[in-house]
Each structure stands twice: as structure tokens, then as C-alpha cells.
Design a protein around this motif. Structure first.
Motif, short mmCIF file in Angstrom:
data_model
loop_
_atom_site.label_atom_id
_atom_site.label_comp_id
_atom_site.label_asym_id
_atom_site.label_seq_id
_atom_site.Cartn_x
_atom_site.Cartn_y
_atom_site.Cartn_z
N VAL A 125 0.84 -1.20 0.00
CA VAL A 125 0.00 0.00 0.00
C VAL A 125 0.87 1.26 0.00
O VAL A 125 0.60 2.23 -0.72
N LEU A 126 1.94 1.23 0.79
CA LEU A 126 2.88 2.36 0.83
C LEU A 126 3.42 2.66 -0.55
O LEU A 126 3.45 3.81 -1.00
N GLN A 127 3.83 1.62 -1.26
CA GLN A 127 4.39 1.79 -2.61
C GLN A 127 3.33 2.28 -3.59
O GLN A 127 3.60 3.15 -4.44
N ILE A 128 2.11 1.76 -3.47
CA ILE A 128 1.02 2.17 -4.38
C ILE A 128 0.78 3.67 -4.29
O ILE A 128 0.70 4.37 -5.30
N PHE A 129 0.66 4.19 -3.07
CA PHE A 129 0.37 5.61 -2.92
C PHE A 129 1.59 6.48 -3.25
O PHE A 129 1.43 7.60 -3.72
N TYR A 130 2.78 5.97 -3.02
CA TYR A 130 3.96 6.72 -3.40
C TYR A 130 4.00 6.92 -4.92
O TYR A 130 4.35 7.99 -5.42
N LEU A 131 3.59 5.88 -5.66
CA LEU A 131 3.60 5.96 -7.12
C LEU A 131 2.39 6.70 -7.67
O LEU A 131 2.50 7.46 -8.64
N ALA A 132 1.21 6.50 -7.05
CA ALA A 132 -0.03 7.01 -7.65
C ALA A 132 -0.52 8.33 -7.04
O ALA A 132 -1.10 9.16 -7.74
N ASP A 133 -0.31 8.54 -5.74
CA ASP A 133 -0.83 9.74 -5.09
C ASP A 133 0.03 10.07 -3.87
O ASP A 133 -0.40 9.91 -2.72
N PRO A 134 1.26 10.55 -4.08
CA PRO A 134 2.20 10.75 -2.97
C PRO A 134 1.72 11.73 -1.91
O PRO A 134 2.12 11.63 -0.76
N ALA A 135 0.85 12.67 -2.27
CA ALA A 135 0.35 13.65 -1.29
C ALA A 135 -0.42 12.96 -0.16
O ALA A 135 -0.54 13.51 0.94
N GLN A 136 -0.95 11.77 -0.43
CA GLN A 136 -1.74 11.06 0.57
C GLN A 136 -0.89 10.24 1.53
O GLN A 136 -1.41 9.71 2.52
N LEU A 137 0.40 10.13 1.26
CA LEU A 137 1.24 9.24 2.06
C LEU A 137 1.17 9.51 3.57
O LEU A 137 0.99 8.56 4.35
N PRO A 138 1.32 10.76 4.03
CA PRO A 138 1.27 10.99 5.48
C PRO A 138 -0.05 10.53 6.09
O PRO A 138 -0.08 9.95 7.18
N HIS A 139 -1.15 10.78 5.38
CA HIS A 139 -2.48 10.41 5.91
C HIS A 139 -2.66 8.90 5.90
O HIS A 139 -3.24 8.33 6.83
#
Length: 833
Positions: free
Chosen positions: A460-474
Motif C-alpha cells: 500500500v505504501l508503494q502504491i500511494f507513493y507511485l499514484a498519489d504521494p500527497a496522501q502518504l502521510p495520511h
């Protein structure tokens, strides 16, 4: 638009062993009735068995040729009267009238029961519905002749029925559909409080007859039997649950294009009816068709040898057949539709979704069948239903950003299972569509009760880093991500920070540093911003508070960074977050308790300030009562323990009364009592006045608050005000008067003037006046307060009562000079009126 799929809804085919040529037929209770042609005047009866087998039961003669046959179950259920529909009249004139206007058609309708009257039959009514087909393409001719009309009821879904032994007579109607068919077009209407067209069927050739079922529309033409999908289960699902289209559940749309599943060749179809999973089809071939039929042809449906022999022994002329065709099981057809949909999977997503939606509605219709609970396939159907939801979730995850979420939820799949379906191991260049990201984001933000494994969390961490990095902290703040690798998380956060830094990102990095035990990194991150900004960061992502509370390893370092705050700003921001469903009450409690480092027994003033501020905007009754009880409890605790707030409150009692409806004006008699013995400490007085203000409002539930107020029972004048306010709010006026006369008689008349009005006016002379007489006798002239109160009470009673009634209340042993002015006033008032 009608799409054609070459599927196989028709199963085995058998021939009914009729001894005479059929003209009419109908089914009911596993029995087939077949009426012969005009010359025979006879009806044959057959028992329908499994797989379409048919055994002759006998026959009976009729007095004349049978013109029409229909089977009706005695005592149909009409208990769900919101539909208010029982009978229809259909006219072929091009006029459409609904409701009261339809009575203008002047067609008399009389309801006549064919069995003994029951409670249900007493409820029957007549409603008129006129059907007006679109005449424009044809004009008035044979092409617009109405040949099939049918009502189709759908009952409450089997899964919602509590009594598994419930008989058919007790089924509750959910939806009612009305079907009309012309030679080239058919219409399905939903008939409830509104009449709504839900499907239109354009036939490829001229139809002879049509029959609607909960799962299919079967149509016969001069050469074939056609099977179309229907939208009834989609409409009924929405009737049962108007909120079905949410992020929790979904159903394919009613407006979905209908499609033809099969066109099966037959020679000379003439009539059709449907019963359970059987289609009964009458064919009559012309002589040229018979000649053609003798030529060897490839049969598309199997025919059993015993049926062929029965047909050969028929006494009738050749050229006709009465077939029983089994429709295949729901699960078998569902499997075929899913297999067929795979041909569109990578080519045309819309067609894939369309066919999967058809399969889903097929299963949904089966589950809505009243016999579903007793079905041998019940568990398998529920499993297939969940499977169809998962398949639709897969499709929408690649196509529609919203619908993947409800379908995955209905499938019962966990996040980890969805990840396995959609994410390829080690594929760092895989693209992720909006539907899948929407699903993941919602599940993580809504605290789904699922803790992902280390591997899944890292995925999941990798998915959001690639697709929507702004959401990572949340995303990293979600409890589901507890097992994520903190070193990998820090690595990704550092990369994101170079592009889009934020306070929440910094706090998340600091938290990950704590998890790894890297205190130096933690200090560095926390020193990046001033304390006020950091506090706002926690408000921006409240879930971080949970993590710090549960997993922090150096609480002293954390507390250092949260000392100097702007209380008003923090409280206002927290209230806004709570009102926008971004922060729960418990999260706010945690935030302020951590912020203020209070002991377990003392609620920090900043949290009390938050509760007071939240009351100003609170609209939900449940939350409102919880807040009122919390504040009441805190005020009581401080007053009883003489524990003053550690910091100055943000709002005074006057501020709260002016800004919040839940803080009421303090009653004058309360102020009078408190003036006798007022606490010297101003902070102490503020808590007392806030408590009294809450109790004087109409918002708090006094009965619920009584246990919380118990510690103040003996607290001098404060306790007295609490007692009297509570008794007054509960309507116990006489008890309140007793308490005041005993402990503070100075305030009793002021209390009476404020509270004993309108319906409570009689308490003046029925309770207060007799009590004052009694107590004055005991004290004589030693209590001037009682004498003064008695005079004021007599003045009020003299105005309210007639002279005779007033006289009857006065004591015989009283001093005449004392009562004379009041008697004079009462008699003068009578003369003036």
C-alpha cells in the motif's frame, strides 16, 4: 439499445403427452391444465415433476369450449398497502389517465371473491391504469394491437423474512410491475405510488405473445423463442432500500440496456406461459412447415425417447406440440455469463461491466424469491452473490472511481484479498486506476478493522507513493498500516517532502523515527516548526494522536514540543474538525489531555473550553446530551472538590448564555438564593453559575443528570438551587416549595411568581398558601419573612379566585385585620368586573 449475447438460458426440453390438440393452458401448484380445441370440450391435467417431466393425472369434460383459463391462489396478500394497487383496467385507446381521472373511463368494475371472505380480501380496492403505446410509427393498425398484459409482484427478499416457515399467503408485497406488449415493442412499468417506465423492449421481429418473470422476459415470434433480461430486481432492491447507492452498497442501474440472451428456433410458436423454472410452449405448424420438418435437421434442444413415443401415440392431427422447457439454474447461467464477459475484459470494459451486471441482477432476483430461504441452493447463491460483487468491484476498480468501493464491501473481501486480486508482486511500474485508489483511501481513512500484514502494508505504501504521494502521510496514520516498515516509510516521506513539504508529513516522519528508536531524528523533525504549528498539524491529522498515545516511547520529549499553545485557536480549529467529521470526541479528548499533561482525575480546562465551544454549534441530539453530561459532571466535580481550573476559562457564563442556546438565563430566584451566601472565590463562582445556567436551559435531560448531581446534595445554597431546579424541571413544584420554605423562605414568593404560571397557577392556593398558614402559626411574629411571603401570596390569590372561594381558604382562627385588606380587594375586583 438491445445487445445480443449467445447464452443458454434454456435447458432440457420435453413434450407434454396430450391426447388432443391443445388450445389453452395454464399452470398452478405444480399442475398443468390443458384445454383442447373447440371440438373436444375437455381439459387434461398433468403433474409437473423435476427436470420438466410430466405425468398425466386425468381429465374432465367442460360444458363448452374453453375460452380462457387462469390459476389464482386463494387469499392473496395485500397487507403492504403503501402500493394501494390490486386490480387494473387496460384500454387500447390513445389516452392516459391515472388516479381519480381514470374513473372517467366509465367502465364498471366489480370485485368478486371466489372463496370465503378473509381479512385480506376485505382490503381489496380498484385502481385504474390506462396504457397508451406510442402510435407514431404505425398509426392505428394491427401493428399496435396489445397482445400481452401481465402484473408481476416482487415480495420482500427472502433474507429479510424472520419466520422460515412463513407460508406463501403471508408474503409481503415489495414492488409491483406491469408489463404490456405490442407486436414490435414491450414495456415494463413499476407501479407503486408513481407509475414509472423502467424498460422498453424492441423486438427484432413481430411477436405473438410475451411473458414476464422476475429474471427474464420470454417472447415468441412466428419462428423462435426469445429470452431478454429484465430490470425488476434492480427496481425492487431500491424499493426495499432507497439508500442502496452509497459507499457501502450498490446495485446495477435500472436504466441499464436490456439484452437478448438467446433466440431459440421453433416451428410455429403460438402460445407461452411460465411456471417456476418451466416455460410451456405451444407450437402449431402449417402444412408447408410440416413438410420441411420431416427433413432431417440439427436439433438444438434434447428430446427424451419416452416423450417422443407419447407424442407418436397422440390421437390428434400432426403439426402441433406442447413443450415443457426447463430454464437452466441461476448459478449455471451465472457462470456462463461470467465466462462470456471475459471475452470483453481487455477489449471493451463497458460491455464487460454490462454482462457482469446482468449476471449480478440474475442472482439478486433469485435471492428475492420467496422460496429462497428454503432453497437447497441458498448458501451457494449467497456465495455467488458475493462473488459477483467482487467481479464488479474488479471491473469498477479499473473504470469507475466510486463503485469499486461498495461492490468490494458487499463481496466481503478484506483489503489484503483485494490487493492480491489487483496488485502484481514486485511490479513497480504497474498503474493504478481511480476506482482502486478510491477504495483503498476510503478503507484506510475509515479505520476498517483490519491490520494489514507487513508485506501488504508495504505494498500500500508503494502504491500511494507511485499514484498519489500527497496522501502518504495520511495513509501512514491509519491503524491498518501499523505493521508498515518505518524505515521504508521514512525513505518515501523524505522523497515526497522535497516536492510537497507539510506539517503533517513532518509529524509523520517524527512518529516513524520514534518507532525505530531514532531519537536524534525525532528531535530534528520536531524542532522544524514552532509548537503552535505542530499542534495545528495534529489537528490536521487527528489519527496521529492515537499513534503517539499508544506507541510513544519518550513522552517527555513529546510533551516539550506541545507546551506553548494559543488556546482559542486550538479550540476553534478542533470544533471545526469535529463538525466536519474529521475528529471524534474521543480523539479531541486525547489531544487536549496529551497537550496539557493532566492527571487522570482532572479534566484540563482546555478540554472543558472545547466542550463549551462545541455546544454552540452542536446539532446532533445524541452528541448534545453527551456534551451536556460531560460538562455537568466536570462542573460538579470541581465544585464538590473545590478544584479550580488550572488556566483561565476562555468563556464566562455571560459569554456562553449570549452565544449558546444550551446555556439558559439563570432564574431570578436562583440569584436570590445565591445572594444569601455567595462563594468568595471568583473561579469557584464561575463553575457554579455555568452549572446553574445549564440546568436552567431546556436542553439537558434532567433525569439523566440526577446521578451526576448527587455529590452536591448537601452543598449549602448551591445544593439547594440544584435541588429546586431539578424538581421544577421534573414538574415537582410542591416538593420545590417545601425545600424553599425549609431552607430559604426569602426566595419562595419570587420562585412562585416565576414558576407557578398557566397550568401550575393552582399551586399558589392549593400548596403555597396552606403551607404559609401552617408555618406562620408555628413561628408567630418571629419570622417576618414568612409574614411578608404570606401577604404577597394573599395578594396574588385574591386576584385569581372568586370571593367565595377565597373566603373558604382563609383560616377561622386568623386575625380579621390581617385578612381584611385582601378580602376588600377581592370584593372590589368582583364589583368592577
Amino acid at each position: 439499445m438491445v445487445q445480443l449475447y449467445n447464452l443458454h438460458p434454456f435447458g432440457s426440453q420435453r413434450v407434454v403427452p396430450c391426447r388432443q390438440e391443445p388450445a389453452r393452458f395454464c399452470c398452478g401448484r405444480d399442475v398443468l391444465f390443458v384445454a383442447g380445441t373447440a371440438a373436444s370440450c375437455r381439459v387434461e391435467v398433468f403433474a409437473l415433476r423435476e427436470q420438466g417431466r410430466c405425468d398425466a393425472l386425468g381429465s374432465f369434460a367442460t360444458l363448452g369450449p374453453v375460452l380462457r383459463m387462469a390459476h389464482s391462489q386463494a387469499g392473496p396478500s395485500t397487507r403492504t398497502l403503501q402500493l394501494e394497487l390490486d386490480e387494473f383496467v387496460v384500454c387500447q385507446k390513445p389516452v392516459e389517465l391515472l388516479g381519480e381521472e381514470s374513473k372517467l373511463c366509465e367502465i364498471p368494475i366489480t370485485l368478486e371473491s371466489t372463496d370465503l371472505p378473509t381479512e385480506d380480501t376485505k382490503c381489496f380496492q380498484v385502481r385504474y391504469l390506462r396504457f397508451t403505446p406510442d402510435q407514431s410509427p404505425f398509426g392505428f393498425c394491427e401493428e399496435t394491437k396489445l397482445h400481452s398484459v401481465q402484473l408481476l409482484p416482487v415480495y420482500q427478499t427472502g433474507s429479510s423474512v424472520t419466520d422460515h416457515e412463513e407460508t406463501e399467503n403471508k408474503r409481503e408485497l415489495l414492488s409491483l410491475f406491469c408489463f404490456f406488449s405490442l407486436p414490435h415493442v414491450g414495456y415494463v412499468y413499476s407501479v407503486g405510488k408513481l407509475v414509472e417506465l423502467i424498460s422498453t423492449y424492441q423486438y427484432s421481429e413481430k411477436s405473438e405473445q410475451a411473458v414476464l418473470t422476475p429474471q427474464f422476459l420470454h417472447v415468441i415470434t412466428s419462428e423462435n423463442l426469445q429470452c431478454f433480461t429484465v430490470r425488476c430486481s434492480a427496481a425492487a432492491a431500491r424499493d426495499e432500500d432507497p439508500y442502496i447507492d452509497t459507499t457501502i452498497k450498490a446495485c446495477p442501474p435500472i436504466a441499464l440496456d436490456v439484452c437478448a440472451l438467446r433466440m431459440q428456433l421453433f416451428i410455429g410458436p403460438r402460445a407461452i406461459c411460465h411456471f417456476k423454472n418451466h416455460i410451456i410452449l405451444l407450437t402449431k405448424a402449417d402444412m408447408e412447415d410440416i413438410t420441411e420438418r420431416r427433413k432431417p435437421t440439427r436439433r438444438m434442444l434434447s428430446r427424451k425417447d419416452d416423450c417422443i413415443k407419447s407424442r407418436a401415440n397422440s390421437e390428434s392431427e400432426p403439426g402441433w406440440n406442447l413443450y415443457i422447457i426447463n430454464t437452466v439454474s441461476t448459478i449455471q447461467l451465472y457462470r456462463e455469463m461470467v465466462d462470456y464477459s471475459r471475452t470483453y475484459e481487455n477489449v471493451k470494459t463497458e460491455s464487460c461491466i454490462h454482462l457482469l451486471s446482468e449476471a449480478h441482477l440474475l442472482v439478486r432476483a433469485a435471492i428475492m424469491d420467496p422460496h429462497f430461504l428454503n432453497s437447497d441452493e441458498k448458501e451457494e447463491l449467497l456465495r455467488v452473490f458475493r462473488e459477483s460483487c467482487a467481479a464488479l468491484g474488479d471491473c469498477y476498480s479499473r473504470y469507475d472511481y466510486h463503485l469499486a468501493l461498495p461492490y468490494y464491501r458487499m463481496s466481503g473481501l478484506s483489503m489484503a484479498e483485494v490487493l492480491k486480486r489487483l496488485v502484481s508482486e514486485g511490479d513497480e511500474i504497474q498503474t493504478y486506476e481511480r476506482g482502486f485508489l478510491f477504495y483503498l483511501t476510503h478503507c484506510l481513512n475509515e479505520d476498517v478493522n483490519e491490520e494489514l500484514s507487513k508485506e501488504s502494508a508495504n505494498q500500500v505504501l508503494q502504491i500511494f507513493y507511485l499514484a498519489d504521494p500527497a496522501q502518504l502521510p495520511h495513509i501512514l496514520c491509519s491503524p491498518c498500516m501499523r505493521n508498515v516498515c518505518p524505515l521504508r516509510a521514512v525513505k518515501y516521506l523524505q522523497k515526497v517532502e522535497k516536492i510537497m513539504p507539510s506539517v503533517v508529513l513532518t509529524l509523520t516522519k517524527a512518529f516513524m523515527a520514534l518507532k525505530t528508536g531514532d531519537l536524534a531524528m525525532y528531535e530534528h523533525e520536531m524542532d522544524s516548526y514552532k509548537e503552535t504549528v505542530l499542534a495545528c498539524g495534529f489537528i490536521g491529522q487527528p489519527k496521529l494522536l492515537r499513534h503517539y498515545k499508544e506507541e510513544i516511547v519518550v513522552p517527555t520529549e513529546f510533551a516539550v514540543h506541545l507546551k506553548e499553545m494559543q488556546p482559542g485557536l486550538l479550540v476553534a480549529a478542533t470544533v471545526a474538525l469535529h463538525e466536519n467529521s474529521k475528529m471524534e470526541l474521543e480523539e479531541a479528548d486525547t489531544f487536549f489531555k496529551i497537550l496539557c499533561s493532566n492527571s487522570e482525575h482532572a479534566v484540563p480546562q482546555l478540554l472543558v473550553d472545547f466542550w463549551e465551544a462545541l455546544l454552540v454549534v452542536c446539532s446532533q441530539e445524541e452528541t448534545l446530551q453527551e456534551l451536556l453530561l460531560r460538562l455537568t459532571s466536570q462542573y460538579v466535580w470541581r465544585i464538590s472538590k473545590q478544584q479550580f481550573p488550572e488556566t483561565k476559562p476562555l468563556r464566562t457564563t455571560e459569554d456562553l448564555i449570549n452565544s449558546c442556546n444550551h446555556f439558559g438565563l439563570i432564574f431570578p430566584w436562583v440569584t436570590s438564593i445565591m445572594s444569601v451566601e455567595s462563594p468568595s472565590d471568583k473561579s469557584y463562582h464561575e463553575d457554579i453559575s455555568k452549572l446553574q445556567s445549564l440546568l436552567c436551559s431546556q436542553s439537558i435531560n434532567i433525569a439523566s443528570a440526577l446521578p451526576v448531581l448527587e455529590p452536591l446534595t448537601e452543598a449549602g445554597n448551591v445544593g439547594l438551587t440544584i435541588h429546586v431546579i431539578c424538581n421544577t424541571r421534573l414538574g415537582k413544584y410542591e416538593e420545590a416549595i417545601d425545600q424553599l420554605l425549609k431552607r430559604c423562605p426569602d426566595a419562595v414568593v419570587l420562585y412562585a411568581q416565576h414558576e407557578l404560571k398557566d397550568n401550575n397557577r393552582a399551586v399558589w392556593w392549593n400548596k403555597l398558601l396552606p403551607e404559609l398558614f401552617k408555618r406562620t402559626r408555628l413561628t408567630g411574629n418571629d419570622c417576618p419573612v414568612l409574614i411578608s411571603s404570606l401577604k404577597e401570596t394573599l395578594s396574588v390569590v385574591a386576584v385569581e379566585l372568586e370571593l367565595s372561594d377565597f373566603l373558604s381558604l382563609l383560616p377561622e382562627d386568623g386575625t380579621a385585620a390581617f385578612f381584611l385588606p385582601h378580602l376588600l380587594h377581592c370584593s372590589q375586583r368582583k364589583l368592577l368586573t
